[in-house]
Write a protein that holds these residues in place. Structure first.
Motif, PDB file in Angstrom:
ATOM      1  N   GLN A 238      46.493 -18.284   9.315  1.00  0.00           N
ATOM      2  CA  GLN A 238      45.364 -19.002   8.733  1.00  0.00           C
ATOM      3  C   GLN A 238      44.368 -19.419   9.811  1.00  0.00           C
ATOM      4  OE1 GLN A 238      44.865 -19.933   5.162  1.00  0.00           O
ATOM      5  NE2 GLN A 238      42.902 -19.944   6.206  1.00  0.00           N
ATOM      6  N   LYS A 239      44.890 -19.881  10.944  1.00  0.00           N
ATOM      7  CA  LYS A 239      44.009 -20.302  12.041  1.00  0.00           C
ATOM      8  C   LYS A 239      43.224 -19.107  12.589  1.00  0.00           C
ATOM      9  CE  LYS A 239      44.009 -22.711  16.495  1.00  0.00           C
ATOM     10  NZ  LYS A 239      43.114 -21.743  17.114  1.00  0.00           N
ATOM     11  N   LYS A 240      43.886 -17.956  12.723  1.00  0.00           N
ATOM     12  CA  LYS A 240      43.194 -16.770  13.229  1.00  0.00           C
ATOM     13  C   LYS A 240      42.088 -16.344  12.266  1.00  0.00           C
ATOM     14  CE  LYS A 240      45.038 -13.496  15.504  1.00  0.00           C
ATOM     15  NZ  LYS A 240      45.834 -12.331  15.973  1.00  0.00           N
ATOM     16  N   ILE A 241      42.379 -16.443  10.972  1.00  0.00           N
ATOM     17  CA  ILE A 241      41.358 -16.067   9.985  1.00  0.00           C
ATOM     18  C   ILE A 241      40.166 -17.016  10.068  1.00  0.00           C
ATOM     19  CG2 ILE A 241      40.884 -16.094   7.501  1.00  0.00           C
ATOM     20  CD1 ILE A 241      43.522 -14.739   7.041  1.00  0.00           C
ATOM     21  N   ASN A 242      40.421 -18.294  10.146  1.00  0.00           N
ATOM     22  CA  ASN A 242      39.332 -19.274  10.243  1.00  0.00           C
ATOM     23  C   ASN A 242      38.504 -19.043  11.505  1.00  0.00           C
ATOM     24  OD1 ASN A 242      40.283 -20.382   7.889  1.00  0.00           O
ATOM     25  ND2 ASN A 242      41.404 -22.055   8.896  1.00  0.00           N
ATOM     26  N   ASP A 243      39.173 -18.751  12.620  1.00  0.00           N
ATOM     27  CA  ASP A 243      38.454 -18.486  13.872  1.00  0.00           C
ATOM     28  C   ASP A 243      37.613 -17.223  13.745  1.00  0.00           C
ATOM     29  OD1 ASP A 243      39.635 -20.714  14.930  1.00  0.00           O
ATOM     30  OD2 ASP A 243      41.166 -19.621  16.069  1.00  0.00           O
ATOM     31  N   THR A 244      38.162 -16.207  13.099  1.00  0.00           N
ATOM     32  CA  THR A 244      37.413 -14.955  12.939  1.00  0.00           C
ATOM     33  C   THR A 244      36.168 -15.160  12.100  1.00  0.00           C
ATOM     34  OG1 THR A 244      39.492 -13.711  13.065  1.00  0.00           O
ATOM     35  CG2 THR A 244      37.581 -12.564  12.161  1.00  0.00           C
ATOM     36  N   ILE A 245      36.290 -15.946  11.015  1.00  0.00           N
ATOM     37  CA  ILE A 245      35.113 -16.218  10.179  1.00  0.00           C
ATOM     38  C   ILE A 245      34.054 -16.962  10.984  1.00  0.00           C
ATOM     39  CG2 ILE A 245      34.307 -17.516   8.167  1.00  0.00           C
ATOM     40  CD1 ILE A 245      36.954 -16.916   6.803  1.00  0.00           C
ATOM     41  N   ALA A 246      34.474 -17.936  11.773  1.00  0.00           N
ATOM     42  CA  ALA A 246      33.515 -18.692  12.586  1.00  0.00           C
ATOM     43  C   ALA A 246      32.828 -17.776  13.602  1.00  0.00           C
ATOM     44  CB  ALA A 246      34.225 -19.841  13.291  1.00  0.00           C
ATOM     45  N   LYS A 247      33.588 -16.882  14.244  1.00  0.00           N
ATOM     46  CA  LYS A 247      32.996 -15.965  15.217  1.00  0.00           C
ATOM     47  C   LYS A 247      32.020 -15.012  14.548  1.00  0.00           C
ATOM     48  CE  LYS A 247      36.841 -15.934  18.525  1.00  0.00           C
ATOM     49  NZ  LYS A 247      37.952 -15.128  19.104  1.00  0.00           N
ATOM     50  N   ASN A 248      32.371 -14.526  13.357  1.00  0.00           N
ATOM     51  CA  ASN A 248      31.479 -13.600  12.660  1.00  0.00           C
ATOM     52  C   ASN A 248      30.178 -14.279  12.253  1.00  0.00           C
ATOM     53  OD1 ASN A 248      33.038 -11.268  12.784  1.00  0.00           O
ATOM     54  ND2 ASN A 248      34.230 -11.824  10.974  1.00  0.00           N
ATOM     55  N   LYS A 249      30.252 -15.525  11.804  1.00  0.00           N
ATOM     56  CA  LYS A 249      29.029 -16.243  11.444  1.00  0.00           C
ATOM     57  C   LYS A 249      28.127 -16.399  12.665  1.00  0.00           C
ATOM     58  CE  LYS A 249      30.643 -18.863   7.424  1.00  0.00           C
ATOM     59  NZ  LYS A 249      30.844 -20.195   6.834  1.00  0.00           N
TER      60      LYS A 249
END
Length: 1000
Positions: free
Chosen positions: A615-626
Motif C-alpha cells: 500500500q505504501k509503495k502504491i501511494n508513493d508511486t501515485i505521488a511521484k506520478n502526479k
C-alpha cells in the motif's frame, strides 16, 4: 465517362545483372492495362537503358481506370529461352481522376520483385484524358476524394457530414490455388498482389458510388483492411465517413489556424470556417471523451458464444428508448429530436472521425464495443459476400443498440478489425456513443436559436463530459458528481473514449501512454470446439483488460482515457489482449481517489505487513506520478463555488475475475460501497502478481513523453523536428510448459523493452514526445508472437522545457541514489536485442534501423530527365494528419499499397532481422516514390495496417505481407508561406526532419 490513358516509358537505371557472360542486361518493358499490352524495344547490354518510347494509349472507361492498376513489367530478353522477369511496378490511376489533383504522374519508380526486392528504377510518365459523359447509369465514382485522416482534412471545411459508408468484396486467394509441390513463389505472390490491387480499386469505386448517392464528394477516415481467410478466400473491407467538403482557397486559409501544433492547442485539429454563420463561436464542444460503461453482465452479453449465436438486442434498445426523452428540459429535447431526425435515415449512424469540427459533438455517453466469433469454413461460395455482410451488419446493429441504451444516437471514433487463425475469425467493432449537433448532418434544418442555446448551456471545456443519459434510469452502474468546471450538469468520475482529446478540453498537467497487456492459454481444438473455447475466454479477457486500464489510470493519478484501442488476437494455443490509450487529468472531473489494497487474511501478521508495504509503495508511486506529469489541480472551496460541493470520490469496488465460471461473474457488483479510494481485492497469488506488475511500470526516461493520440495533452510548444519510426519484433516461444502468469510477465517485458529501446535510440531528440504510438500484436504461427509499433517522435521547444527536464533529471538522480538499479535510465540489457530467456529466447528480436541507402535512393528525383514534373526532395512520412511548422496546401490522393516479400535464403539475408529490415526500408522507398511522382512532398496519416510475418526456419524460408496507407500531400513551411501565392511550393526539408525515419 470514357477516357484515354497515355503512358510513356523513358528510362531505367541500376538494373540488376541478368546476363552473367557480359555482366549486363537486355531489358525491355511490358505496359499492361486491362487486357491490352504494349512492349518497348529491347535496350541491349545496359544496366541504365534509355527507351524513350512513344506514347502507349489505352482507350478505357472511367470505372476501369478506378478498378485496374497500370501494370509495368521489366524483363530481360532471352533469345532461346523464356524472358526473365526483373520486377514490376503497379501504379494507381485514381489520383489523376480528381478535378483538383495531379494532372500527370511522372517520376522514378522502384522496380519491385517479390523474391529479390527492389531491383533498380524505371522512369514513367502517365496522363489521363477524360471525356464528358452524362450517362446516369454510369458505374464509376470519379471525383470522389478519399482521405485516410480521421479529421476534416486541412485546407478543407465540412459543409455536411453525411455519415457511414461501408463495402466489402470477396474473392478466392491465389495462394491456395496452387498445390504446394508445384507452387512457384513468384507466380503466387504476383497473382496475389495483382488481385488485391484489383479488389482495392473495385472497393474504392463502390464506396465512391455510395457517397455520390448521399450527395457527398469525399470520404474521410477511410480505413481499408484485408482479411486473409486461407482456403475460405480473401476479403477486402472498407469503412469511412461520407462528407461534403469545400476547398478553402483563400490565402487566409493557410495561415496559422490550419494545422500546426506549434500554435495554440485549439487550432490544431480543425480548420476554422470562414463563414461565421455556419458554426457556433463560443462553446465549440467537440465531444471526445467517453464514460467507461463496462459492467460484467452487459459486456458478457455482447460476446457471441459461437459462430451462429443470435444477438440479444431487445433489452438494450428498450433501455435506450426509455431514457431518451427524460432529461434536460426543452433544450435537450429539441436537440435530441432534431439529431434523431437527422440520423434516423441512416441504417448505421457511425462516424470514423476521431477529431471533429467545433460544435459537432455535444455529449458522449460511453465506449461501446462488440465481438463475435465466426467459423470461416462455413462459407461455401466465397464469391458471394452476403455472408460477410451479414456478419458485420450483426455486429453494427449491436453497437447501435448499445449507443441507444446510453441515450445517444450516433457512434464516433468507430473502427472495425478482425483476427484470424485457421478457420476461426474474431470480428471486433468499437466506438464512442455520442450526441451530435444536427447542424452538421443536414443542411439548413437547424434554426439559429439552437446555436445560441448551445452556447448558453454548454460551457467550453466541459460540455462534452456531461452525461447524455438519464441519471435516474442509467443503463449501467456509475457514480456521478457535479461538473467541477460549470457546476451545472452531472459528470462521471472516469471517462473512457476512443477519440482524440477535444481541442477545448481543460487539461491539468500532461498525459501519458497507458497500456494493458494480457495473455491466456487455450487448448488446441478444431472447428466449433475451438470457436466455443475462444468465446468462453473473451468476456474474461475483456474484463481483465479493462481492470488493468482502470488500475493503471488510478496509479497515474488521472481520470480520463482518450484514443482507447483494444485488440484481441487469436493464435493456435493462446489469446492475447493489448489495450492502448492516452491518460489525462480533466479539470471537469472529480479528483481520483487512490488505490486501496484489501486482503482477505487479516489475521496473518506477516501477510498484513506485506499488504501494508504494498500500500505504501502504491501511494508513493501515485505521488511521484502526479509530480512527474505536473498534476496539480486547484483547490476548490465552498466559498468560491457558492454551493456545497457534492460528495466527490465515490468509487467503484472493482473485483478481479479469476474463475471462468459464469456464477462467480454474476456476483460482481461494480457499484458496491462508497470508498474514497479505488479498491483492489487481493485474494490469491495471481492478484498479488497483478499488483507487482502495476508497480513495475516504469515511466519514460527524463525528457520523454508518449501518447497514442495525435497531440500530447499539456504540450503546446512543438518544433518542426519529427522522426517517424516503425518497429517490429518477432519472438518464438520455447517449447517449455508455459503458464498464464509466465506469459503475462514476459509479454509485458517484451512491450516494455520495445519502448525502452526506442527511448534509447531517440535520446538525442530530448526533450521529445512519441505521438500516435500504435501497437499491434499478432500470433501468425504456433508459438510465434509479433509486436509492431509505428509512431512519430516530435521535439518541443528546448528553452521552455529545459528547466522541467533539469528538474526531472535531478529527481531521477536522487531516486537513483537509493536504488542501484536506477543508476541508468533503464537496465543495459534492455538496450540490446536480447530478451528474457524464459520463456522468450533472444533469438528473434527484430530491430530495423534507419532506412538503408538503397531505400533513400528510390524516393529522390535524382538527375531526373526533362519529363519529370517535380523538384521534390526527400518525401516526409508521418502518422499525424499535420506536419509541425508547416501548412498542407494540397491533397493529391490516397496511397494504399500492398506488398509481399518472400525468401528461401533467410539466414543469408541476415535472419529475421535483416529480412524485415530490408523489406520495411523498401516499402518506405516505394511509398515515397509514388508520392514524389504525384508531385507531393509528404505522406500524412501514414499507417502500417497489416504486417503478417511467417517463417519456416527448418527450410530457411520466410514470407511477409505488408499493407500501408496514407494521404499524399503538398506542404509548405510557415517561413515560406509568402511564396505560396506566386509559385508551386517545393520541399526544402532540413536533414533533421526530412524523412529520416528510424525504422526500428
Amino acid at each position: 465517362m470514357p477516357g484515354k490513358l497515355k503512358v510513356k516509358i523513358v528510362a531505367g537505371r541500376h538494373l540488376p545483372v541478368m546476363d552473367r557472360a557480359s555482366d549486363l542486361t537486355d531489358a525491355f518493358v511490358e505496359v499492361k492495362f486491362g487486357n491490352t499490352t504494349f512492349k518497348t524495344d529491347v535496350c541491349l547490354k545496359s544496366l541504365n537503358p534509355q527507351w524513350n518510347s512513344e506514347w502507349f494509349k489505352f482507350e478505357v472507361d472511367d470505372e476501369d481506370l478506378q478498378d485496374e492498376p497500370l501494370q509495368i513489367t521489366v524483363l530481360d530478353h532471352d533469345t532461346y529461352s523464356a524472358n526473365d522477369a526483373i520486377g514490376k511496378v503497379y501504379i494507381d490511376i485514381d489520383p489523376l481522376l480528381y478535378s483538383e489533383a495531379a494532372t500527370v504522374i511522372s517520376g522514378w519508380f522502384p522496380i519491385y520483385d517479390t523474391i529479390h526486392g527492389i531491383r533498380g528504377e524505371i522512369n514513367v510518365v502517365v496522363k489521363v484524358d477524360l471525356f464528358n459523359d452524362l450517362n446516369r447509369f454510369r458505374q464509376s465514382s470519379c471525383g470522389v476524394k478519399f482521405f485516410c485522416t480521421t479529421s476534416i482534412p486541412k485546407c478543407y471545411r465540412a459543409v455536411i457530414i453525411h455519415g457511414f459508408v461501408e463495402e466489402l468484396v470477396v474473392n478466392e486467394d491465389p495462394e491456395y490455388q496452387w498445390i504446394d509441390r508445384i507452387r512457384t513463389p513468384r507466380a503466387s505472390n504476383e497473382a496475389r498482389q495483382r488481385l488485391i490491387s484489383l479488389m482495392s480499386g473495385e472497393l474504392q469505386r463502390k464506396i465512391g458510388l455510395k457517397v455520390l448517392e448521399m450527395r457527398g464528394n469525399a470520404v474521410v477516415g477511410y480505413l481499408q483492411c484485408f482479411d486473409l481467410e486461407g482456403e475460405s478466400g480473401l476479403v477486402v473491407r472498407a469503412i469511412g465517413t461520407a462528407c461534403t467538403l469545400d476547398k478553402l482557397s483563400s490565402p487566409a486559409a493557410f495561415l496559422p489556424a490550419c494545422n500546426s501544433p506549434s500554435k495554440e492547442m485549439k487550432e490544431i485539429p480543425f480548420n476554422e470556417d470562414p463563414n461565421p454563420n455556419t458554426h457556433s463561436s463560443g462553446p465549440s464542444t467537440p465531444l471526445k471523451n467517453q464514460t467507461y460503461s463496462f459492467s460484467p453482465s452487459k459486456s458478457y452479453s455482447r460476446q457471441s458464444s459461437s459462430s451462429d449465436t443470435d444477438l440479444s438486442l431487445t433489452p438494450k434498445t428498450g433501455m435506450g428508448s426509455g431514457s431518451a426523452g427524460k432529461e434536460g428540459g426543452p433544450f435537450k429535447a429539441l436537440l435530441r429530436q432534431q439529431t434523431q431526425s437527422a440520423l434516423e435515415q441512416r441504417e448505421f449512424p457511425f462516424f470514423t472521425l476521431t477529431a471533429f469540427p467545433p460544435g459537432f459533438l455535444v455529449h458522449v455517453g460511453g465506449v461501446v464495443s462488440a465481438r463475435s466469433v465466426k467459423l470461416l469454413d462455413r462459407i461455401h461460395n466465397p464469391d458471394e459476400p452476403e455472408t460477410r455482410d451479414a456478419w458485420w451488419a450483426e455486429i453494427r446493429q449491436e453497437i447501435k443498440s448499445h449507443a441507444k441504451a446510453l441515450g445517444c444516437h450516433a457512434v464516433v471514433g468507430y473502427s472495425e478489425s478482425t483476427s484470424i487463425c485457421e478457420e476461426v475469425c474474431i470480428l471486433s467493432a468499437s466506438g464512442t456513443a455520442a450526441v451530435l449537433n444536427p447542424r452538421f448532418l443536414q443542411d439548413g434544418t437547424v434554426e439559429g436559436c439552437l446555436e445560441q442555446r448551445l452556447e448558453e448551456n454548454l460551457p467550453a471545456g466541459c460540455g462534452f463530459c456531461h452525461i447524455p443519459y438519464d441519471e435516474l434510469n442509467m443503463p449501467f452502474p456509475a457514480h456521478l458528481t457535479h461538473c467541477y468546471n460549470c457546476r451545472k450538469q452531472k459528470v462521471p468520475d472516469v471517462l473512457f473514449t476512443t477519440i482524440d482529446l477535444p481541442v477545448d478540453a481543460t487539461v491539468i498537467g500532461k498525459g501519458c501512454l497507458i497500456q494493458a497487456r494480457l495473455c491466456r492459454l487455450k487448448k488446441k481444438a478444431q472447428a466449433e470446439a475451438n470457436a466455443t473455447a475462444i468465446s468462453n475466454l473473451l468476456p474474461f479477457m475483456e474484463y481483465e483488460v479493462h481492470t488493468q486500464l482502470m488500475n493503471k489510470l488510478k496509479l497515474k493519478g488521472m481520470n480520463a482515457l482518450f484514443g482507447l484501442r483494444i485488440q484481441i488476437s487469436v493464435g493456435e494455443n493462446m489469446l492475447m489482449g493489448l489495450a492502448s490509450a492516452t491518460g489525462v487529468y480533466l479539470a471537469a472531473l472529480p479528483t481520483p481517489g487512490g488505490i486501496q489494497i484489501a486482503g482477505k487474511t487479516p489475521n496473518d501478521g506477516s501477510y498484513e505487513q506485506h499488504i501494508s508495504h504494498m500500500q505504501k509503495k502504491i501511494n508513493d508511486t501515485i505521488a511521484k506520478n502526479k509530480e512527474l506529469y505536473e498534476i496539480n489541480p486547484p483547490e476548490m472551496s465552498e466559498e468560491i463555488i457558492g454551493s456545497p460541493i457534492p460528495e466527490p470520490r465515490q468509487r467503484s469496488r472493482l473485483l478481479r475475475s479469476q474463475s471462468e465460471s459464469s456464477d462467480e461473474v454474476a456476483e460482481l457488483d461494480l457499484s458496491h460501497g462508497k470508498k474514497d479510494a479505488f479498491v483492489l481485492e487481493i485474494d490469491d497469488t495471481d492478484a498479488m502478481e497483478d499488483v507487482h506488475s502495476l508497480l513495475t511500470d516504469v515511466p519514460p526516461p527524463s525528457g520523454f513523453y508518449s501518447c497514442n493520440t495525435e497531440i500530447m495533452p499539456g504540450i503546446n510548444n512543438w518544433t518542426s523536428e519529427i522522426q517517424m519510426f516503425t518497429s517490429v519484433r518477432v519472438i518464438r516461444l520455447s517449447s517449455l510448459n508455459l503458464t498464464n502468469q509466465a506469459l503475462n510477465k514476459n509479454f509485458n517485458d517484451l512491450c516494455e523493452n520495445l519502448l525502452k529501446s526506442l527511448y534509447f535510440k531517440l535520446r538525442s531528440m530530448i526533450p521529445c514526445c512519441l505521438c500516435h504510438v500504435n501497437f499491434t500484436v499478432s500470433l501468425p504461427e504456433d508459438e510465434l508472437i509479433q509486436v509492431t509499433v509505428t509512431a512519430v517522435a516530435i521535439t518541443f521547444d528546448k528553452n521552455q522545457a529545459l528547466q522541467t527536464a533539469k528538474t526531472h533529471a535531478e529527481k531521477s538522480l536522487q531516486r537513483a541514489s537509493t536504488d542501484n538499479e536506477e543508476l541508468l535510465q533503464f537496465p543495459l540489457e534492455l538496450c540490446s536485442d536480447s530478451l528474457p530467456s524464459h520463456p522468450f529466447p533472444p533469438a528473434k528480436a527484430v530491430t530495423v534501423e534507419k532506412a538503408s541507402p538503397v531505400g533513400e535512393g528510390n524516393f529522390r528525383n535524382r538527375s531526373s530527365p526533362p519529363c519529370a514534373n517535380s523538384t521534390v526532395g526527400v518525401v516526409k512520412m508521418t502518422p499525424l494528419s499535420f506536419i509541425p511548422g508547416a501548412k498542407i496546401t494540397k491533397y493529391l490522393g490516397i496511397i494504399n499499397m500492398f506488398f509481399i516479400r518472400e525468401t528461401t535464403s533467410l539466414r543469408e539475408e541476415g535472419g529475421v532481422s535483416g529480412f524485415l529490415h530490408a523489406f520495411i526500408a523498401e516499402v518506405f522507398a516505394m511509398v515515397r516514390a509514388h508520392v514524389a511522382a504525384l508531385g507531393g512532398n509528404a505522406v500524412v496519416s501514414y499507417i502500417m495496417k497489416q504486417c503478417v510475418f511467417m517463417e519456416n526456419p527448418n527450410k530457411n524460408q520466410a514470407q511477409c505481407l505488408i499493407n500501408v496507407s496514407g494521404d499524399a500531400v503538398v506542404f509548405v513551411r510557415e517561413s515560406e508561406l509568402e511564396v505560396v501565392s506566386t509559385q508551386q511550393p517545393t520541399a526544402n526539408c532540413q536533414p533533421a526532419c526530412a524523412g529520416g525515419e528510424v525504422t526500428t
